[in-house]
Design a protein around this motif. Structure first.
Motif, PDB file in Angstrom:
ATOM      1  N   ILE A  12      29.676  47.896  38.650  1.00  0.00           N
ATOM      2  CA  ILE A  12      29.925  46.493  38.302  1.00  0.00           C
ATOM      3  C   ILE A  12      28.632  45.697  38.425  1.00  0.00           C
ATOM      4  O   ILE A  12      28.300  44.892  37.538  1.00  0.00           O
ATOM      5  CB  ILE A  12      31.041  45.903  39.174  1.00  0.00           C
ATOM      6  N   PHE A  13      27.884  45.920  39.506  1.00  0.00           N
ATOM      7  CA  PHE A  13      26.605  45.221  39.642  1.00  0.00           C
ATOM      8  C   PHE A  13      25.676  45.546  38.475  1.00  0.00           C
ATOM      9  O   PHE A  13      25.083  44.651  37.871  1.00  0.00           O
ATOM     10  CB  PHE A  13      25.916  45.579  40.964  1.00  0.00           C
ATOM     11  N   MET A  72      35.463  39.064  43.943  1.00  0.00           N
ATOM     12  CA  MET A  72      34.889  39.518  42.692  1.00  0.00           C
ATOM     13  C   MET A  72      35.890  39.334  41.544  1.00  0.00           C
ATOM     14  O   MET A  72      35.533  38.832  40.475  1.00  0.00           O
ATOM     15  CB  MET A  72      34.499  40.986  42.832  1.00  0.00           C
ATOM     16  N   ALA A  73      37.135  39.712  41.760  1.00  0.00           N
ATOM     17  CA  ALA A  73      38.162  39.559  40.731  1.00  0.00           C
ATOM     18  C   ALA A  73      38.399  38.083  40.401  1.00  0.00           C
ATOM     19  O   ALA A  73      38.544  37.727  39.228  1.00  0.00           O
ATOM     20  CB  ALA A  73      39.457  40.225  41.185  1.00  0.00           C
ATOM     21  N   ALA A  74      38.409  37.230  41.409  1.00  0.00           N
ATOM     22  CA  ALA A  74      38.613  35.796  41.169  1.00  0.00           C
ATOM     23  C   ALA A  74      37.512  35.218  40.291  1.00  0.00           C
ATOM     24  O   ALA A  74      37.787  34.484  39.327  1.00  0.00           O
ATOM     25  CB  ALA A  74      38.689  35.043  42.498  1.00  0.00           C
ATOM     26  N   PHE A  75      36.256  35.545  40.591  1.00  0.00           N
ATOM     27  CA  PHE A  75      35.149  35.044  39.771  1.00  0.00           C
ATOM     28  C   PHE A  75      35.163  35.676  38.382  1.00  0.00           C
ATOM     29  O   PHE A  75      34.853  35.006  37.390  1.00  0.00           O
ATOM     30  CB  PHE A  75      33.799  35.286  40.460  1.00  0.00           C
ATOM     31  N   ALA A  76      35.531  36.950  38.295  1.00  0.00           N
ATOM     32  CA  ALA A  76      35.572  37.618  36.993  1.00  0.00           C
ATOM     33  C   ALA A  76      36.657  37.008  36.103  1.00  0.00           C
ATOM     34  O   ALA A  76      36.408  36.736  34.919  1.00  0.00           O
ATOM     35  CB  ALA A  76      35.806  39.119  37.170  1.00  0.00           C
ATOM     36  N   PHE A  77      37.830  36.778  36.652  1.00  0.00           N
ATOM     37  CA  PHE A  77      38.899  36.201  35.838  1.00  0.00           C
ATOM     38  C   PHE A  77      38.613  34.729  35.507  1.00  0.00           C
ATOM     39  O   PHE A  77      39.008  34.245  34.443  1.00  0.00           O
ATOM     40  CB  PHE A  77      40.258  36.395  36.496  1.00  0.00           C
ATOM     41  N   ILE A 147      37.173  40.808  32.020  1.00  0.00           N
ATOM     42  CA  ILE A 147      38.497  41.380  32.291  1.00  0.00           C
ATOM     43  C   ILE A 147      38.355  42.784  32.877  1.00  0.00           C
ATOM     44  O   ILE A 147      39.088  43.152  33.802  1.00  0.00           O
ATOM     45  CB  ILE A 147      39.370  41.348  31.019  1.00  0.00           C
ATOM     46  N   ILE A 148      37.404  43.558  32.363  1.00  0.00           N
ATOM     47  CA  ILE A 148      37.163  44.892  32.923  1.00  0.00           C
ATOM     48  C   ILE A 148      36.731  44.784  34.382  1.00  0.00           C
ATOM     49  O   ILE A 148      37.277  45.473  35.258  1.00  0.00           O
ATOM     50  CB  ILE A 148      36.114  45.656  32.094  1.00  0.00           C
ATOM     51  N   PHE A 149      35.763  43.909  34.667  1.00  0.00           N
ATOM     52  CA  PHE A 149      35.272  43.762  36.047  1.00  0.00           C
ATOM     53  C   PHE A 149      36.373  43.239  36.961  1.00  0.00           C
ATOM     54  O   PHE A 149      36.526  43.689  38.093  1.00  0.00           O
ATOM     55  CB  PHE A 149      34.049  42.833  36.097  1.00  0.00           C
ATOM     56  N   GLY A 150      37.145  42.267  36.484  1.00  0.00           N
ATOM     57  CA  GLY A 150      38.241  41.738  37.285  1.00  0.00           C
ATOM     58  C   GLY A 150      39.309  42.782  37.546  1.00  0.00           C
ATOM     59  O   GLY A 150      39.847  42.875  38.655  1.00  0.00           O
ATOM     60  N   SER A 151      39.616  43.583  36.550  1.00  0.00           N
ATOM     61  CA  SER A 151      40.606  44.652  36.710  1.00  0.00           C
ATOM     62  C   SER A 151      40.137  45.700  37.712  1.00  0.00           C
ATOM     63  O   SER A 151      40.927  46.201  38.523  1.00  0.00           O
ATOM     64  CB  SER A 151      40.900  45.309  35.361  1.00  0.00           C
ATOM     65  N   ILE A 156      40.403  48.019  43.183  1.00  0.00           N
ATOM     66  CA  ILE A 156      39.832  48.247  44.517  1.00  0.00           C
ATOM     67  C   ILE A 156      40.650  47.530  45.580  1.00  0.00           C
ATOM     68  O   ILE A 156      40.888  48.065  46.658  1.00  0.00           O
ATOM     69  CB  ILE A 156      38.354  47.798  44.566  1.00  0.00           C
ATOM     70  N   LEU A 157      41.095  46.319  45.265  1.00  0.00           N
ATOM     71  CA  LEU A 157      41.901  45.551  46.215  1.00  0.00           C
ATOM     72  C   LEU A 157      43.173  46.305  46.583  1.00  0.00           C
ATOM     73  O   LEU A 157      43.503  46.446  47.776  1.00  0.00           O
ATOM     74  CB  LEU A 157      42.255  44.183  45.618  1.00  0.00           C
ATOM     75  N   PHE A 158      43.891  46.813  45.594  1.00  0.00           N
ATOM     76  CA  PHE A 158      45.124  47.564  45.880  1.00  0.00           C
ATOM     77  C   PHE A 158      44.837  48.907  46.524  1.00  0.00           C
ATOM     78  O   PHE A 158      45.589  49.353  47.387  1.00  0.00           O
ATOM     79  CB  PHE A 158      45.977  47.711  44.630  1.00  0.00           C
ATOM     80  N   ALA A 159      43.757  49.553  46.130  1.00  0.00           N
ATOM     81  CA  ALA A 159      43.388  50.820  46.760  1.00  0.00           C
ATOM     82  C   ALA A 159      43.050  50.597  48.231  1.00  0.00           C
ATOM     83  O   ALA A 159      43.436  51.384  49.103  1.00  0.00           O
ATOM     84  CB  ALA A 159      42.213  51.460  46.027  1.00  0.00           C
TER      85      ALA A 159
END
Length: 164
Positions: A12-13, A72-77, A147-151, A156-159
């Motif tokens: 992602i980086f 990361m997901a919050a900023f990506a979305f 959307i890819i980065f947020g997904s 990762i969050l759920f994992a």
């Protein structure tokens, strides 16, 4: 943190760094000026990329990994929402005037724009269509990558939450 999660954060980086580099190439070499919405997306890419880099180096346990991936997901979305708004403006330019707007004045007054104007100064028109690839415009591609980065962040969050 599992090695696979670290690879995702590093990917992602590197993705964010590549996209920001390409945006600078388009601006400095191809003379495509960034509009206010482009600058907001650049800021979002910086935030997503820096959080991913911090997570990669920090290599936190499950709770820390969840915090990093959630941010990361919050900023990506959020970036995706801005990119989708710009994609809509490109298709319906009569719906909104984005020339010298309050957003542009605000962004150009930020310390970031003063510190690194070639990266964060907004001078373009949000509705200009000057670049396309595979029938998609820059904001279309930007939304896809956000959307890819947020997904990936949500994955990762759920994992991390499930202990994987």
């Amino acid at each position: 943190m599992k090695p696979g999660t670290r690879v995702i954060f590093l990917s992602i980086f590197l993705g964010c760094a590549s996209l920001i580099s390409y945006a600078l190439y388009l601006q400095l070499v191809k003379n495509l000026l960034p509009c206010p919405l482009c600058v907001v997306q650049r800021i979002a890419y910086w935030l997503v990329g820096l959080i991913a880099l911090l997570a990669f180096f920090h290599s936190p346990r499950a709770k820390g990994s969840g915090i990093y991936s959630g941010l990361m997901a919050a900023f990506a979305f959020s970036g995706a929402a801005v990119a989708l708004r710009q994609a809509w403006l490109v298709r319906f330019p009569e719906a909104f005037e984005c020339g010298i707007s309050p957003e542009e004045k605000f962004l150009n007054a930020l310390p970031l724009a003063q510190w690194w104007p070639s990266m964060f100064e907004a001078n373009g028109d949000c509705a200009d269509v000057t670049w396309k690839f595979a029938l998609l415009t820059l904001p279309d591609w930007s939304a896809i990558f956000f959307i890819i980065f947020g997904s990936l962040g949500i994955y990762i969050l759920f994992a991390a939450r499930n202990g994987h």
